[in-house]
Write an enzyme that holds these catalytic residues in place. Structure first.
Site, PDB file in Angstrom:
ATOM      1  N   GLU A 126      22.074  45.365 -14.323  1.00  0.00           N
ATOM      2  CA  GLU A 126      22.685  44.302 -15.112  1.00  0.00           C
ATOM      3  C   GLU A 126      21.629  43.567 -15.937  1.00  0.00           C
ATOM      4  O   GLU A 126      21.861  43.246 -17.112  1.00  0.00           O
ATOM      5  CB  GLU A 126      23.422  43.320 -14.195  1.00  0.00           C
ATOM      6  CG  GLU A 126      24.672  43.903 -13.563  1.00  0.00           C
ATOM      7  CD  GLU A 126      25.391  42.931 -12.653  1.00  0.00           C
ATOM      8  OE1 GLU A 126      26.613  43.056 -12.505  1.00  0.00           O
ATOM      9  OE2 GLU A 126      24.726  42.037 -12.088  1.00  0.00           O
ATOM     10  N   ASP A 167      25.682  40.766 -16.397  1.00  0.00           N
ATOM     11  CA  ASP A 167      26.975  40.892 -15.727  1.00  0.00           C
ATOM     12  C   ASP A 167      28.113  40.567 -16.694  1.00  0.00           C
ATOM     13  O   ASP A 167      29.136  41.277 -16.746  1.00  0.00           O
ATOM     14  CB  ASP A 167      27.017  39.957 -14.514  1.00  0.00           C
ATOM     15  CG  ASP A 167      28.370  39.946 -13.834  1.00  0.00           C
ATOM     16  OD1 ASP A 167      28.757  40.968 -13.247  1.00  0.00           O
ATOM     17  OD2 ASP A 167      29.064  38.911 -13.908  1.00  0.00           O
TER      18      ASP A 167
END
Length: 225
Positions: free
Chosen positions: A116, A44
């Protein structure tokens, strides 16, 4: 390297030196204690930086707020889930029995998290430049058509401004129901304006997302008034 993983590597244009990183990135927490949650956290941050760096370089005249809105529109869960579906990532996921029975392979939140985690695995395996290139390649279509006007104000803000311009009261949002397990809830929210005989309904994985959806539906209703 196992054959299914080879197909995924061909799809993203990257071959892992350490297959274990790829396997961990594709393992949901429901499948065991060794899973992709930590990689998701790192991925992320890497994704956010790569996109921020791209926007900063390509939109030199954009203000901080404009850059933030553009980035938020690109890295949101829906965008990541779309990329995951384009890669058919669901078929590579390692899920626990419960998630398998409930269709976890196609759940947007699980797909977005896996994307992610995959970015983090590529970063740890091949370095920042490898991760940056893969991210930019996967986001190419979204980035190539981007402009400062691409990311409008969110639906709740647009609805509020529309109502204020018509001298109407602000909308009232009400949670109608919350369903699903604690880690995968679905909120249903209604949006109503006292002076108008109109009510819309929105759905989302959080109260905020459901309210945004309800506001967006209300804006569509106003187009026909």
């Amino acid at each position: 390297m196992r054959e299914p993983l080879e197909r995924l590597c061909r799809s993203i244009g990257y071959e892992f030196n350490n297959q274990g990183l790829a396997d961990t990135a594709l393992t949901h927490r429901s499948a065991g204690s060794i899973n992709n949650e930590r990689l998701e956290f790192l991925g992320d941050a890497i994704l956010g930086f790569v996109i921020a760096d791209y926007l900063f370089a390509h939109f030199p005249d954009a203000a901080e707020g404009e850059l933030s809105r553009l980035r938020a529109g690109l890295v949101k869960g829906d965008s990541l889930a779309q990329i995951a579906r384009e890669l058919e990532l669901g078929q590579y996921l390692n899920l626990g029995p419960g998630e398998l029975r409930s269709g976890g392979h196609s759940r947007s939140s699980i797909l977005a998290d896996a994307v992610e985690a995959l970015f983090a695995a590529i970063y740890l395996d091949g370095g920042y430049e490898s991760a940056r290139q893969i991210i930019l390649n996967l986001f190419d279509k979204k980035l190539s058509g981007l402009s400062k006007k691409s990311q409008q104000k969110d639906p709740k803000t647009r609805l509020q401004e529309t109502l204020q311009s018509k001298k109407l009261p602000l909308p009232v949002y009400t949670i109608d129901s919350i369903t699903g397990e604690q880690h995968d809830q679905c909120f249903t929210v209604s949006c109503q304006v006292e002076a108008l005989d109109l009510t819309s309904e929105g759905h989302g994985t959080s109260r905020r997302k459901a309210e945004q959806d309800a506001a967006n539906q209300f804006l569509r209703l106003l187009e026909n008034v």
